[in-house]
Design a protein around this motif. Structure first.
Motif, PDB file in Angstrom:
ATOM      1  N   GLU A  59       8.274 -22.551  48.725  1.00 20.03           N
ATOM      2  CA  GLU A  59       6.704 -21.711  47.969  1.00 20.03           C
ATOM      3  C   GLU A  59       5.898 -20.313  48.653  1.00 20.03           C
ATOM      4  O   GLU A  59       6.054 -20.102  49.727  1.00 20.03           O
ATOM      5  CB  GLU A  59       5.660 -22.792  48.419  1.00 20.03           C
ATOM      6  CG  GLU A  59       4.454 -21.790  48.234  1.00 20.03           C
ATOM      7  CD  GLU A  59       2.462 -22.912  47.972  1.00 20.03           C
ATOM      8  OE1 GLU A  59       0.910 -22.482  47.678  1.00 20.03           O
ATOM      9  OE2 GLU A  59       2.828 -24.087  48.593  1.00 20.03           O
ATOM     10  N   PHE A 100      -0.787 -18.624  36.190  1.00 21.06           N
ATOM     11  CA  PHE A 100      -1.530 -20.297  36.055  1.00 21.06           C
ATOM     12  C   PHE A 100      -3.049 -20.254  35.829  1.00 21.06           C
ATOM     13  O   PHE A 100      -4.543 -19.968  36.193  1.00 21.06           O
ATOM     14  CB  PHE A 100      -1.329 -21.025  36.176  1.00 21.06           C
ATOM     15  CG  PHE A 100       0.566 -21.891  35.921  1.00 21.06           C
ATOM     16  CD1 PHE A 100      -0.107 -22.894  35.154  1.00 21.06           C
ATOM     17  CD2 PHE A 100       1.089 -21.022  36.289  1.00 21.06           C
ATOM     18  CE1 PHE A 100       1.607 -22.833  34.110  1.00 21.06           C
ATOM     19  CE2 PHE A 100       2.657 -21.316  36.314  1.00 21.06           C
ATOM     20  CZ  PHE A 100       2.397 -22.654  34.965  1.00 21.06           C
ATOM     21  N   GLN A 101      -3.195 -18.718  36.649  1.00 24.30           N
ATOM     22  CA  GLN A 101      -4.796 -18.171  37.281  1.00 24.30           C
ATOM     23  C   GLN A 101      -5.574 -18.259  35.976  1.00 24.30           C
ATOM     24  O   GLN A 101      -6.899 -18.866  36.428  1.00 24.30           O
ATOM     25  CB  GLN A 101      -4.539 -16.915  38.095  1.00 24.30           C
ATOM     26  CG  GLN A 101      -4.599 -15.743  36.627  1.00 24.30           C
ATOM     27  CD  GLN A 101      -4.235 -14.241  36.964  1.00 24.30           C
ATOM     28  OE1 GLN A 101      -3.801 -14.208  38.344  1.00 24.30           O
ATOM     29  NE2 GLN A 101      -4.696 -13.241  36.714  1.00 24.30           N
ATOM     30  N   ASP A 102      -5.396 -18.042  34.985  1.00 24.44           N
ATOM     31  CA  ASP A 102      -6.564 -17.903  33.941  1.00 24.44           C
ATOM     32  C   ASP A 102      -6.428 -20.041  33.456  1.00 24.44           C
ATOM     33  O   ASP A 102      -6.769 -20.281  32.300  1.00 24.44           O
ATOM     34  CB  ASP A 102      -6.855 -17.244  33.026  1.00 24.44           C
ATOM     35  CG  ASP A 102      -7.232 -16.116  33.121  1.00 24.44           C
ATOM     36  OD1 ASP A 102      -7.617 -15.802  34.876  1.00 24.44           O
ATOM     37  OD2 ASP A 102      -6.408 -14.861  32.701  1.00 24.44           O
ATOM     38  N   GLU A 125       3.794 -16.576  49.204  1.00 17.71           N
ATOM     39  CA  GLU A 125       2.343 -16.095  48.882  1.00 17.71           C
ATOM     40  C   GLU A 125       2.067 -15.534  47.139  1.00 17.71           C
ATOM     41  O   GLU A 125       0.963 -16.508  45.902  1.00 17.71           O
ATOM     42  CB  GLU A 125       1.964 -15.203  48.829  1.00 17.71           C
ATOM     43  CG  GLU A 125       0.253 -14.132  49.310  1.00 17.71           C
ATOM     44  CD  GLU A 125      -0.222 -13.239  49.891  1.00 17.71           C
ATOM     45  OE1 GLU A 125      -1.045 -13.025  49.830  1.00 17.71           O
ATOM     46  OE2 GLU A 125       0.929 -12.669  50.399  1.00 17.71           O
ATOM     47  N   THR A 126       3.131 -15.581  46.556  1.00 21.22           N
ATOM     48  CA  THR A 126       2.879 -15.053  45.098  1.00 21.22           C
ATOM     49  C   THR A 126       3.636 -15.945  44.159  1.00 21.22           C
ATOM     50  O   THR A 126       3.732 -16.371  43.222  1.00 21.22           O
ATOM     51  CB  THR A 126       3.666 -13.386  44.496  1.00 21.22           C
ATOM     52  OG1 THR A 126       4.963 -13.659  44.990  1.00 21.22           O
ATOM     53  CG2 THR A 126       2.544 -12.642  45.148  1.00 21.22           C
ATOM     54  N   ASP A 127       4.331 -17.705  44.444  1.00 22.02           N
ATOM     55  CA  ASP A 127       5.332 -17.516  43.286  1.00 22.02           C
ATOM     56  C   ASP A 127       5.530 -19.017  43.874  1.00 22.02           C
ATOM     57  O   ASP A 127       5.741 -19.483  44.967  1.00 22.02           O
ATOM     58  CB  ASP A 127       7.085 -16.639  43.936  1.00 22.02           C
ATOM     59  CG  ASP A 127       6.718 -15.150  42.838  1.00 22.02           C
ATOM     60  OD1 ASP A 127       5.519 -15.259  42.094  1.00 22.02           O
ATOM     61  OD2 ASP A 127       6.978 -14.691  43.780  1.00 22.02           O
ATOM     62  N   SER A 186       6.202 -17.179  39.132  1.00 22.90           N
ATOM     63  CA  SER A 186       4.687 -17.061  39.459  1.00 22.90           C
ATOM     64  C   SER A 186       3.521 -17.594  38.788  1.00 22.90           C
ATOM     65  O   SER A 186       3.237 -18.079  38.571  1.00 22.90           O
ATOM     66  CB  SER A 186       4.811 -15.058  38.812  1.00 22.90           C
ATOM     67  OG  SER A 186       3.390 -14.314  39.203  1.00 22.90           O
ATOM     68  N   LYS A 187       2.793 -17.540  40.565  1.00 21.86           N
ATOM     69  CA  LYS A 187       1.436 -18.360  40.523  1.00 21.86           C
ATOM     70  C   LYS A 187       0.481 -17.821  39.066  1.00 21.86           C
ATOM     71  O   LYS A 187      -0.217 -18.007  38.836  1.00 21.86           O
ATOM     72  CB  LYS A 187       1.261 -18.841  41.503  1.00 21.86           C
ATOM     73  CG  LYS A 187       1.363 -19.699  42.604  1.00 21.86           C
ATOM     74  CD  LYS A 187       1.768 -19.175  44.033  1.00 21.86           C
ATOM     75  CE  LYS A 187       1.618 -19.803  45.013  1.00 21.86           C
ATOM     76  NZ  LYS A 187       2.076 -19.766  46.828  1.00 21.86           N
ATOM     77  N   ARG A 188       0.889 -16.219  39.561  1.00 22.62           N
ATOM     78  CA  ARG A 188       0.141 -15.772  38.311  1.00 22.62           C
ATOM     79  C   ARG A 188      -0.554 -15.866  37.041  1.00 22.62           C
ATOM     80  O   ARG A 188      -1.386 -16.057  36.377  1.00 22.62           O
ATOM     81  CB  ARG A 188       0.007 -14.241  38.227  1.00 22.62           C
ATOM     82  CG  ARG A 188       0.281 -13.195  39.271  1.00 22.62           C
ATOM     83  CD  ARG A 188      -0.104 -11.888  39.039  1.00 22.62           C
ATOM     84  NE  ARG A 188       1.538 -11.959  38.707  1.00 22.62           N
ATOM     85  CZ  ARG A 188       2.221 -10.386  38.658  1.00 22.62           C
ATOM     86  NH1 ARG A 188       1.343  -9.223  38.528  1.00 22.62           N
ATOM     87  NH2 ARG A 188       3.512 -10.422  38.369  1.00 22.62           N
ATOM     88  N   THR A 191      -6.697 -23.721  32.694  1.00 22.58           N
ATOM     89  CA  THR A 191      -7.567 -24.285  33.079  1.00 22.58           C
ATOM     90  C   THR A 191      -7.416 -25.847  33.468  1.00 22.58           C
ATOM     91  O   THR A 191      -6.343 -26.617  33.014  1.00 22.58           O
ATOM     92  CB  THR A 191      -8.807 -25.046  31.655  1.00 22.58           C
ATOM     93  OG1 THR A 191      -7.612 -25.553  31.210  1.00 22.58           O
ATOM     94  CG2 THR A 191      -9.298 -24.072  30.951  1.00 22.58           C
ATOM     95  N   LYS A 226       2.383 -28.622  36.621  1.00 23.71           N
ATOM     96  CA  LYS A 226       1.400 -27.584  35.499  1.00 23.71           C
ATOM     97  C   LYS A 226       0.997 -28.907  34.441  1.00 23.71           C
ATOM     98  O   LYS A 226      -0.055 -28.339  33.442  1.00 23.71           O
ATOM     99  CB  LYS A 226       1.998 -26.736  35.194  1.00 23.71           C
ATOM    100  CG  LYS A 226       2.810 -25.811  36.355  1.00 23.71           C
ATOM    101  CD  LYS A 226       1.384 -25.485  37.434  1.00 23.71           C
ATOM    102  CE  LYS A 226       1.426 -24.755  38.718  1.00 23.71           C
ATOM    103  NZ  LYS A 226      -0.060 -24.790  39.578  1.00 23.71           N
TER     104      LYS A 226
END
Length: 776
Positions: A682, A772-774, A684-686, A768-770, A776, A734
């Motif tokens: 893991e 899933f930022q939106d 910070e971003t991925d 990328s963690k991004r 639910t 996820k």
């Protein structure tokens, strides 16, 4: 294609029992009881045609029995590939040796118990394969164990050869081989069905003879094992004892002699026993005289024991390619079991530079010196250097195994490095370097044979860590280790070797071909632009180590490079600055399967991951498989490109500071690292998932694993493993459907080649963690 591979890595822990039940059902088997599901690591290679199914499977200890199929009478053929299989039936319990065939009826009160690991070939033939032919279907009332003699040996050899090449056969080739297997199985089954039970002896006699054979097996080491003593122990006459053996066409003396020679043959070709001398093996099986054993062995097998052992080593070396042989020869290398053979054992220390921290946590410091490292191997038997508690931090000093490439820069004046690399004609401070035999009986390189090369500091025990837990290792800081030499004080150096195990080695354009090149770098830890610059390079010339062994290639770690052999080439990579990616190539917990494990091939326990993303600020999650976890760190790099093509990164001694957190098995639910069976990185971003050609090669290949993994790795297999793990992560962590997971992987997941030089090739998948930022 009718070939279908199976790996448990595709499934979440809760889904594995049902998936494994399907694997067994394909060849007419099922778990023997409701509680004998296997949910650990498992693989299977499966091929089917009309009415024919062949599977080569590897899994953990379990019991299997028949899956009744209506109107099916043709038996199932099973052949174990490792010791430890027991047949339970109405006739009692019987140990089935490797290479023997077992013909199993489709129903009945029988089961097969794999006491250690399940490694077997299973052939299932149904009436559909007969295509309407009259076969006079043979009916076996009880399971039959068939030794590999005569016709049965022909069948067993074809079965084994076919199972080994399942994935390489075309459909046409497979169909032809499958029909041959059907005919051979039918012929053998008819022979057994036509014979009387146990070659004319009664069931009572058969049971008594089986018990006598078990007694003999347990007492093969007794030089005074004679008929009279065995008969007395069984409460029968010596004459009746001999009559029992006559019913199966044998006699007591011949049987005992044959079993002793067969067991000795197996040990001489078994990598687990390669550390034992020939005399030790002979005495272990009741031969009181080495010369007598040598004559008997030669008469039986055509070669004296020593030549046979050497032949097996050479055969395996030729089979697996590279003459230098970085990995274990298939049947010549020891997985040493005795604790006495582990060097540098230290008592657990809790007083070394411990400092109180907030909330009762402590900071520890583990300096590097000869007594605090293990070189080239991992072991579940290593005594920990220190024990820490979950939440503690620890600073661990590491040394690169390549410091001897430029000892004046990376060893001289450094007490820790001098302690580890110290080697004179009289003494080598760290004798074992690798997981091989201590007497260097395979290639003569040196103790450990260089089968494993990394200097690992540790291990570090984590209090209360148990199998099934997950260890979180956060990398808080990485600091390069500066030279302590008066001539280079304060400067930092590293080395990179374009070596014989590199991906490039057979692809040179210019001469000489082949060649190995060492490049020495200076590391500039500039806050604005940290980088490395090449200082000079030189071609590896044969080096004679202090014990007098000549190393024509870079085949043994830590060999001192004689200054007179170094012809420096300057202006190498002139004007090129290589950005730094400081990281640790090796972060590992101890594997559970065997005691001495080569440090080169990575696996589920971490190890030689060689992924530059394991730098400052990153975290790696590792599944714990032995008590205490036994964390080790090493193989520090200044930088590396994905692929590590030439064989090494820029190897550089470094010191890391880590925070270690233990996650107990009972608390894993809902975490990203729940159901973990591989190293998960893991940043910070991925999320970075690590795929390997063989995700658990020690379990998949068993005793030959540390050789087979070098011979059978490929990028195709590693890519498939990375895909399967990412699909599993997206579905089970996820919450995506399988179709959604596949769509997202193609659109947004980056797959990259981690390395192609570590025996077990690696492909990583970056999510990328991004994304899933939106969500639910």
């Amino acid at each position: 294609m009718s070939f279908r591979p199976f790996t448990s890595e595709s499934y979440a822990q809760d889904d594995r029992p049902e998936a494994w039940r399907d694997v067994l059902a394909a060849v007419g088997l099922q778990p023997a009881t409701a509680h004998s599901f296997y949910d650990g690591h498992a693989t299977a290679s499966h091929r089917h045609a009309v009415g024919v199914a062949l599977t080569r499977m590897a899994a953990g200890a379990q019991s299997v029995g028949p899956l009744p199929q209506a109107n099916e009478d043709l038996p199932i053929a099973l052949m174990p590939l490792e010791d430890g299989m027991v047949l339970k039936s109405a006739g009692g319990h019987r140990i089935v040796p490797v290479g023997h065939l077992v013909l199993l009826p489709r129903s009945g009160d029988w089961s097969i118990v794999f006491q250690r690991d399940m490694r077997a070939i299973v052939l299932s033939v149904t009436t559909s394969a007969l295509h309407g032919r009259l076969s006079g279907k043979p009916r076996l009332g009880e399971p039959r164990v068939v030794p590999p003699n005569g016709f049965a040996d022909v069948f067993a050899r074809l079965l084994d050869a076919t199972a080994r090449t399942l994935d390489n056969l075309s459909d046409a080739e497979w169909n032809a081989v499958a029909q041959s297997l059907v005919d051979l199985l039918l012929t053998l089954a008819h022979q057994l069905a036509a014979s009387t039970s146990d070659a004319g002896s009664s069931a009572t006699q058969a049971a008594l003879l089986h018990r006598i054979c078990q007694t003999i097996e347990r007492r093969l080491d007794d030089p005074d094992l004679v008929p009279a003593r065995v008969a007395q122990a069984e409460g029968i006459s010596e004459r009746y004892l001999q009559k029992l053996f006559e019913t199966v066409g044998d006699n007591f003396t011949h049987y005992v002699r044959e079993r002793r020679l067969q067991r000795a043959w197996a040990d001489l070709s078994n990598p687990v026993e390669a550390h034992r001398s020939i005399s030790e093996i002979a005495y272990a099986y009741g031969f009181g005289d080495s010369a007598h054993f040598s004559r008997a062995f030669r008469h039986r097998f055509g070669l004296p024991p020593r030549e046979f052992r050497q032949q097996e080593a050479e055969r395996a070396t030729l089979q697996h390619g590279v003459a230098g042989q970085r990995g274990w020869p298939q049947e010549a290398l020891a997985q040493l079991r005795t604790h006495q053979s582990v060097e540098a054992r230290s008592n657990v220390s809790r007083s070394d530079a411990e400092e109180p921290r907030a909330a009762g946590r402590r900071h520890h410091h583990l300096p590097v010196e000869a007594s605090r490292i293990h070189w080239g191997y991992f072991s579940r038997s290593l005594s920990p250097q220190i024990e820490i508690t979950s939440g503690d931090t620890i600073t661990i000093e590491t040394l690169t195994q390549h410091a001897s490439d430029a000892p004046d820069m990376m060893i001289a004046g450094d007490a820790g490095a001098e302690s580890v690399f110290g080697w004179t004609r009289e003494k080598k401070n760290v004798d074992r370097r690798g997981a091989g035999p201590m007497d260097a009986s395979v290639f003569g390189r040196g103790a450990g044979e260089g089968f494993g090369v990394h200097i690992c500091t540790g291990p570090v025990a984590v209090k209360d860590a148990q199998p099934g837990d997950v260890l979180e290792v956060r990398i808080l800081d990485i600091v390069p280790r500066a030279s302590r030499s008066p001539n280079h004080a304060g400067r930092v150096f590293g080395s990179s070797v374009a070596a014989w195990w590199g991906y490039h080695y057979n692809e040179f354009l210019g001469g000489p071909k082949p060649r190995e090149i060492v490049t020495i770098y200076e590391i500039f830890d500039d806050p604005e632009e940290p980088h490395a610059r090449a200082l000079y390079s030189y071609r590896w010339e044969p080096q004679t180590d202090p014990f007098g062994v000549v190393h024509a290639t870079y085949d043994y770690p830590g060999v001192p490079v004689a200054p007179a052999t170094v012809k420096r080439r300057h202006a190498v990579l002139d004007g090129i600055r290589i950005p730094l990616r400081p990281h640790f190539g090796v972060i590992a917990v101890a594997p559970r399967e065997v005691d001495f494990v080569d440090s080169v091939p990575p696996s589920y326990f971490g190890g030689n991951l060689d992924n530059w993303r394991l730098g400052k600020g990153a975290t790696v999650y590792l599944p714990v498989s032995v008590p205490g976890a036994l964390l080790s760190v090493g193989d520090s790099h200044a930088t590396q490109g994905d692929g590590e093509l030439s064989g090494t990164a820029i190897e550089c001694s470094m010191t890391g500071t880590f925070e270690v957190i233990l996650h107990k098995k009972a608390d894993l639910a809902g975490q990203a690292f729940a159901d973990l069976s591989y190293p998960l990185i893991e940043t910070e971003t991925d999320w970075v998932l690590t795929g390997f050609s063989h995700p658990n090669y020690l379990a998949e290949f068993g005793a030959q694993g540390q050789s087979e993994v070098y011979a059978k790795s490929s990028l195709d297999l590693a890519m498939k493993d990375a895909f399967r793990k990412m699909r599993r992560f997206l579905m089970n962590v996820k919450g995506l459907s399988e179709d959604e997971a596949i769509a997202l992987m193609s659109a947004a997941v980056d797959f990259g080649v981690t390395q192609v030089v570590d025996g077990n090739w690696g492909v990583h998948a970056i999510l990328s963690k991004r994304l899933f930022q939106d969500a639910t």
